[in-house]
Design a protein around this motif. Sequence first.
Motif, PDB file in Angstrom:
ATOM      1  N   GLN A   1       0.780  -1.220   0.024  1.00 43.19           N
ATOM      2  CA  GLN A   1       0.054  -0.059  -0.083  1.00 43.19           C
ATOM      3  C   GLN A   1       0.898   1.185  -0.081  1.00 43.19           C
ATOM      4  OE1 GLN A   1      -2.738  -0.189  -0.669  1.00 43.19           O
ATOM      5  NE2 GLN A   1      -3.443  -2.288  -0.180  1.00 43.19           N
ATOM      6  N   ILE A   2       2.152   1.099   0.676  1.00 42.03           N
ATOM      7  CA  ILE A   2       2.927   2.419   0.613  1.00 42.03           C
ATOM      8  C   ILE A   2       3.240   2.567  -0.848  1.00 42.03           C
ATOM      9  CG2 ILE A   2       5.132   3.279   1.161  1.00 42.03           C
ATOM     10  CD1 ILE A   2       4.628   1.998   3.826  1.00 42.03           C
ATOM     11  N   ALA A   3       3.773   1.519  -1.605  1.00 37.62           N
ATOM     12  CA  ALA A   3       4.027   1.635  -2.658  1.00 37.62           C
ATOM     13  C   ALA A   3       2.808   2.107  -3.951  1.00 37.62           C
ATOM     14  CB  ALA A   3       4.391   0.271  -3.502  1.00 37.62           C
TER      15      ALA A   3
ATOM     16  N   ARG B   1       0.262   9.113   6.622  1.00 38.81           N
ATOM     17  CA  ARG B   1       0.716   9.412   7.779  1.00 38.81           C
ATOM     18  C   ARG B   1       0.285   7.949   8.752  1.00 38.81           C
ATOM     19  NH1 ARG B   1      -0.248  14.900  11.357  1.00 38.81           N
ATOM     20  NH2 ARG B   1      -2.145  13.977  11.484  1.00 38.81           N
ATOM     21  N   GLY B   2      -0.942   7.821   8.544  1.00 39.02           N
ATOM     22  CA  GLY B   2      -1.729   6.853   9.288  1.00 39.02           C
ATOM     23  C   GLY B   2      -1.060   5.487   9.166  1.00 39.02           C
ATOM     24  N   LEU B   3      -0.673   5.120   7.876  1.00 38.32           N
ATOM     25  CA  LEU B   3       0.221   3.792   7.442  1.00 38.32           C
ATOM     26  C   LEU B   3       1.452   3.949   8.284  1.00 38.32           C
ATOM     27  CD1 LEU B   3       0.186   3.310   3.859  1.00 38.32           C
ATOM     28  CD2 LEU B   3      -0.994   2.011   5.505  1.00 38.32           C
ATOM     29  N   GLU B   4       2.135   5.143   8.375  1.00 32.24           N
ATOM     30  CA  GLU B   4       3.566   5.119   9.139  1.00 32.24           C
ATOM     31  C   GLU B   4       3.294   4.989  10.645  1.00 32.24           C
ATOM     32  OE1 GLU B   4       7.094   4.985   8.724  1.00 32.24           O
ATOM     33  OE2 GLU B   4       6.094   5.620   7.000  1.00 32.24           O
TER      34      GLU B   4
ATOM     35  N   ASP C   1      -3.716   4.247  18.038  1.00 32.18           N
ATOM     36  CA  ASP C   1      -4.643   5.287  18.183  1.00 32.18           C
ATOM     37  C   ASP C   1      -4.331   6.524  17.184  1.00 32.18           C
ATOM     38  OD1 ASP C   1      -5.674   3.729  20.364  1.00 32.18           O
ATOM     39  OD2 ASP C   1      -4.695   5.038  21.903  1.00 32.18           O
ATOM     40  N   LEU C   2      -3.158   6.657  16.972  1.00 32.64           N
ATOM     41  CA  LEU C   2      -2.769   7.763  16.118  1.00 32.64           C
ATOM     42  C   LEU C   2      -3.101   7.341  14.553  1.00 32.64           C
ATOM     43  CD1 LEU C   2       0.521   9.128  17.472  1.00 32.64           C
ATOM     44  CD2 LEU C   2      -1.573  10.310  17.710  1.00 32.64           C
ATOM     45  N   ALA C   3      -2.786   6.156  14.282  1.00 36.11           N
ATOM     46  CA  ALA C   3      -3.062   5.716  13.063  1.00 36.11           C
ATOM     47  C   ALA C   3      -4.767   5.671  12.667  1.00 36.11           C
ATOM     48  CB  ALA C   3      -2.636   4.146  12.835  1.00 36.11           C
TER      49      ALA C   3
END
Length: 810
Positions: free
Chosen positions: A317-319, A578-581, A589-591
């Motif tokens: 998904q990043i790709a 950023r959610g992926l990271e 929680d942040l994701a």
Amino acid sequence: MSDVFISYSRSNVDFAEQLFDALKSRGMSAWVDWQNIPRSAGWWDEIERGIDAATTFIFLLSNDSLGSAVCTLELAHAHANGKRIIPVIIQSPDFDAPIPVRPQDALFQQMLGGRDLFALARELRTLLRERNWVQFIDKDGAPRLFDDALVELLDTLNTDLEHSYRHARLLVRAREWENGKRDDDLLLIGDEITQAEVWLVEAEARGKEPTPTDLHRQYITTSRRVEDARLRRLRNIRRASVLASLVAVVAIVFALVFSLIGVQATNSANVAHTDVAQANDQLTAVPPTLTLVNQQVLDAQFQADAAQEREATATRQIATSVAVQGTEQARANAAGTQVSELQATATQIPPILTQAAILRQEAQNDRFIASEFAAAILNKANTPNQLIERMDRLVEQFPDYASAYHVRGLAYHNLGDYRRAVLDYTLALIYDPFSDSIYVNRGLAYRALNEYEKAVADYNRAIEINPESVHAYNDLGAVYNWIGEYEKALAAYDQAISLDSSDAATYNNRGLTYSNIEKLEEAVSDFSHAIELDPDFDSAYHNRGIAYSKLGNSEQAISDYNHAVALNPSDAAVYYNRGLEYDNQNRYDLALADYDQAIALDPTLVLAYQHRGQLNAYLGEYDRAIEDFDQVLVLDPTVIEGLLQRGLVYGSLHEFERAIKDFDQVLILAPLDFKALTYRGLAYGSLNRHERAIEDFDQAIELAPDYAFAYYNRGLSYAYLGDYVHAISDFDHAIDVDSGYILAYYNRGVSYFLLGNGQSDSVIQVQYYQQALADWQQAETLGHVLPVNIKDIMIQIEAMLSGLTPTPGQ
């Protein structure tokens, strides 16, 4: 893509125009060669591409079209490429009329390609005789009521329309692949392959028309072969990169599975095949069994595979996000080019007619045309039809002015009608063949139509005319980047930068190209330079964040995403990345918060729902996960990953019938999806339908001979059925594929032990016990904590082999 290609003789142009307008008024698109311009190899290439991209080939059948060499070659191309051909009878045909005269010019010789025109015409006339016709004339040859005949034609066109559309779309993709020297980058990927495979199977099984061509088959089978190789490489990379996290998950899950097996063994003496003491007086403990009907065991299986799937998709998904970002930036650049030109035309004479001898009146006319266009395009109250009507009036008023056709082309371009935009740009170039601006804009339209070779040719022509055209070099780089010719893209961006080193967008675009070829340090450098030139360039921060993420610099990636969000808080893609990271950092929680925000900004962002669903499933929030996967499937019912993941969640909730329905749906969309077959087999096994489960595992293994998970689960089903020989064979295969498969070692040990219990020959029995002991020791070596009862049995086997008889538990 268009709904139909209309092939007609110039003698029948009035009927062709009437049919074209009628189809258009009913929402159908048609490709027709209206241009009366000198023919060239490029013209014929465009004709062939128009036929390839159309779902249906309409042949206006008259004696004139039967006698036309060009119509004959158009029909031949349609037939050779398996197009659905509908003969529309507009004149009683005389199939015995003279064969077309063979033109002697060099272009026609090239078009004919060494074929015998007479033999070709005879073959195609036979083809037309055998086709079902749509009659626009009655039995006496008089014209029918046009609308009545049109209804019949529309019914024919709408029959199996989806099949014809996919035939055309795949043919266009396959032709690009073939013309691109069969570059792997032009192949289908992911769900595209499975959908194409379903289409091909159904087309051939049901004898559908248009029929798939050999090129279709080669393209689809090659796509599958390359994709499978890519996925194998990805699995190897994933196994190496996420080993630590997977080991932690696997250890917990497998410990649960094994301890439950031990509990079942201790509490189920009534189902034990044989008491060890009956086989050998030295063994007194109750043996373990493989009665894995306990629902918690199935939960563990489903949860383990769901966790593995979540890990497996992260890198992919990043790709994907990189590719999406690259596409959006390319579109932004295209928009920027148009906006800058529109602003220029609103205030001054555009760079369209720059010859020294332009008369004052012509200059004033050009200024008027540009001002009219600027006023129309910037007036948001204008509907698309009003905009085009206003441009049509300009063309009628100034039929000999390139700028009139140019601005109408820009209007069509702005409305997304790229084919008509190309036509107007081409007409403009007839009146002003030395306008680099028109070539650049036609290149943009060709690019939007995925006709990359033509786009490249136009950008190169613009550069020949104006070697200092930064726009042309920048857009040329974007096309090369999109089609995977990265070195050429870099060369084009280098040239653009040499002409204007102050353009932040060019550095950003070159950074995207470096990112695509995994030159991530160079990419970071270019994104950084873009940010230095334009500190408010949110896309550059976003792209640099993605590059840092790929470099493993998670904190810097998040810092860049934070900057991008601050500059453009409405960009859903930044929150998603950023959610992926955060997800990869286990900051769940942040994701979740970022996935939530991405969805709030773009409720159609399927990937955000998909990853939020996977994370919710991983956290045990199954109801929320199902809601997310439900939304994925509302947005796109063909998203196989959403169906697979929802099926796994249903398995974790013990709703195995619902899980089976989801896996059934995957297999309708993708009959060759070996994972869906395996998961469905696992669900059937959980319902104690092991014979049915084995059928699914058999198919999965036939499709994916290296899929250890399928071998392992088939081994379990065989073991449940008491067929330990086949169970051991499958555990062997699983271990051959994955030498670290702890569960396969453990259950192979159990199978050997139970097989030994059933032996009357003490020598063979001891051999099986030795095998069981070795497998359990290997599982323990790999990190599994064996349950107490298994440890007791191991001690007794060791004692038996050494002649000792210890007390269990010591």
